[in-house]
Write an enzyme that holds these catalytic residues in place. Sequence first.
Site, PDB file in Angstrom:
ATOM      1  N   LYS A 214     -45.610  29.098  50.806  1.00 15.61           N
ATOM      2  CA  LYS A 214     -45.162  30.226  49.807  1.00 15.61           C
ATOM      3  C   LYS A 214     -45.701  31.542  50.010  1.00 15.61           C
ATOM      4  CE  LYS A 214     -43.312  27.102  46.186  1.00 15.61           C
ATOM      5  NZ  LYS A 214     -43.522  26.593  44.784  1.00 15.61           N
TER       6      LYS A 214
ATOM      7  N   LYS B 136     -37.584  20.446  54.856  1.00 14.69           N
ATOM      8  CA  LYS B 136     -37.167  19.956  53.447  1.00 14.69           C
ATOM      9  C   LYS B 136     -36.231  20.653  52.727  1.00 14.69           C
ATOM     10  CE  LYS B 136     -40.123  21.176  50.264  1.00 14.69           C
ATOM     11  NZ  LYS B 136     -41.196  21.526  49.356  1.00 14.69           N
TER      12      LYS B 136
ATOM     13  N   LYS C 173     -35.177  24.744  47.082  1.00 15.49           N
ATOM     14  CA  LYS C 173     -34.455  25.865  46.169  1.00 15.49           C
ATOM     15  C   LYS C 173     -34.694  27.157  46.930  1.00 15.49           C
ATOM     16  CE  LYS C 173     -35.774  23.705  41.948  1.00 15.49           C
ATOM     17  NZ  LYS C 173     -36.714  23.416  41.122  1.00 15.49           N
TER      18      LYS C 173
HETATM   19  P1  TYM Z   1     -40.399  21.425  41.944  1.00 17.42           P
HETATM   20  O1  TYM Z   1     -39.555  22.010  41.078  1.00 17.42           O
HETATM   21  O2  TYM Z   1     -40.518  22.219  43.265  1.00 17.42           O
HETATM   22  O3  TYM Z   1     -39.873  20.122  42.428  1.00 17.42           O
HETATM   23  C1  TYM Z   1     -39.361  19.094  41.530  1.00 17.42           C
HETATM   24  C2  TYM Z   1     -39.422  17.806  42.057  1.00 17.42           C
HETATM   25  O4  TYM Z   1     -38.708  17.503  43.105  1.00 17.42           O
HETATM   26  C3  TYM Z   1     -39.106  16.907  43.907  1.00 17.42           C
HETATM   27  N1  TYM Z   1     -38.557  17.503  45.311  1.00 17.42           N
HETATM   28  C4  TYM Z   1     -38.029  16.811  46.302  1.00 17.42           C
HETATM   29  N2  TYM Z   1     -38.032  15.285  46.513  1.00 17.42           N
HETATM   30  C5  TYM Z   1     -37.522  15.046  47.658  1.00 17.42           C
HETATM   31  N3  TYM Z   1     -36.867  15.873  48.707  1.00 17.42           N
HETATM   32  C6  TYM Z   1     -36.838  17.157  48.524  1.00 17.42           C
HETATM   33  N4  TYM Z   1     -36.378  17.813  49.515  1.00 17.42           N
HETATM   34  C7  TYM Z   1     -37.597  17.593  47.264  1.00 17.42           C
HETATM   35  N5  TYM Z   1     -37.863  18.938  46.697  1.00 17.42           N
HETATM   36  C8  TYM Z   1     -38.350  18.819  45.730  1.00 17.42           C
HETATM   37  C9  TYM Z   1     -40.649  17.520  44.110  1.00 17.42           C
HETATM   38  O5  TYM Z   1     -41.505  16.563  44.723  1.00 17.42           O
HETATM   39  C10 TYM Z   1     -40.838  17.309  42.462  1.00 17.42           C
HETATM   40  O6  TYM Z   1     -41.207  16.072  42.145  1.00 17.42           O
HETATM   41  N6  TYM Z   1     -45.196  21.380  41.065  1.00 17.42           N
HETATM   42  C11 TYM Z   1     -43.998  20.647  40.788  1.00 17.42           C
HETATM   43  C12 TYM Z   1     -43.565  20.778  39.316  1.00 17.42           C
HETATM   44  C13 TYM Z   1     -44.666  20.332  38.352  1.00 17.42           C
HETATM   45  C14 TYM Z   1     -45.120  19.078  38.207  1.00 17.42           C
HETATM   46  C15 TYM Z   1     -46.014  19.089  37.195  1.00 17.42           C
HETATM   47  C16 TYM Z   1     -44.603  17.803  38.542  1.00 17.42           C
HETATM   48  C17 TYM Z   1     -45.383  21.138  37.648  1.00 17.42           C
HETATM   49  N7  TYM Z   1     -46.157  20.518  36.707  1.00 17.42           N
HETATM   50  C18 TYM Z   1     -46.486  17.918  36.626  1.00 17.42           C
HETATM   51  C19 TYM Z   1     -45.264  16.764  38.075  1.00 17.42           C
HETATM   52  C20 TYM Z   1     -46.306  16.713  37.088  1.00 17.42           C
HETATM   53  C21 TYM Z   1     -42.942  21.315  41.584  1.00 17.42           C
HETATM   54  O7  TYM Z   1     -43.049  22.079  42.560  1.00 17.42           O
HETATM   55  O8  TYM Z   1     -41.692  20.814  41.474  1.00 17.42           O
END
Ligand code: TYM
Length: 360
Positions: A122, A221, A224
Amino acid sequence: PERVLSGVQPTGSLHLGNYLGAIRQWVDFQNEDQFNDDGEVVPVENFFCVVDLHAITMPHDPKDLQESTLSSAALYLAAGIDPTKSKIFVQSHVPAHSELAWLLNCITPMGWLERMIQFKEKAKKQGESVGVGLFSYPILMAADIMLYQSTKVPVGEDQRQHLELTRDIVRRFNDLFCKGNPYKKRCKAAGVPSRPVFVEPDAIILKEGARVMSLTDGSSKMSKSDPSDASRINVLDDPKTIRDKIKRCKTDAIPGIEWDNPDRPEATNLLNIYSAVQPTKRTKEEILKEVGEMTWGEFKPVIADAIVNHLTPIQDRYYEVRNDPDALNEILKQGADAANEVAERTLLNTKVAMGFNIPP
Ligand code: TYM
């Protein structure tokens, strides 16, 4: 008891990767009994959070944040999170997240964060103006998890490294502050139990759906932040949009559809998606028997229909929930009340362990 915690950032609309990698798993956790090593059912508390504080680590537009926060919460409900079984809350409604993150910032070596792959990816896009918040993002995530003494964190594959970091931070905190007599004395004086403050959480990552790939490039991947909306299926895309995106998605010139051929990442990805959106679980063999001999032209409408059929009931529920803002806000309020109670307790323990003056 087990505590489950996870979250999604309310940036833009949630896509099939978020749903298949994370949210769908949460629903299973909520609905299935969990067992200990002796085969006994253990009580589980589920916390699912809309991580709005994480959403501002990349440049954001204030006029969109509120709507995307409520929209994400509504999608949790629409996907099957049941507020009578799980707590749904907004991260910024629980001040302890920011406060614990600061405390953890002060004990986490920079070197640990410099290794984080997501930060490197990022940050590359942002050049000189990359924010400190993006760098310490994984510490806020560790705070989210640690505040609830979470044992299980269901996420997609891309979060594995952040979970390992969380475990390192837990160990470091407990080693630094939760050992020996001075710690016991401080706890006794403050009237809190003297045990290690934090537990090491496990990442729970599905085999299937853990890594949903882009529709325009099967080796990167679904995300968003991809500027092209054609690269992803959003959970709220209407049927026509879904069919168009599938029609235009990247394919190859090899006949038949097959799984796990390293030269055909797009075929593997679409089969994984197809398998994940089936109404009832089917084996790989059963699926290959149905579609293995098809041409891309034949397979595409089949997978598009399956995705539409899976998402339509979720979308219907979403619009119902989103059209009743009072009910949604009440659920978020109750979620925040429950979360605050647990989080405040952990924060107090943390401050006692670190030696802060605790107001009477
Ligand atoms: P974020 O918002 O990027 O993604 C949310 C969840 O979606 C999963 N994910 C995917 N899984 C499969 N294939 C994909 N292409 C894909 N893109 C996203 C992510 O693995 C995630 O589970 N840091 C986290 C958010 C967060 C969090 C937490 C998670 C903040 N605090 C505490 C667990 C516990 C994140 O980047 O989410």
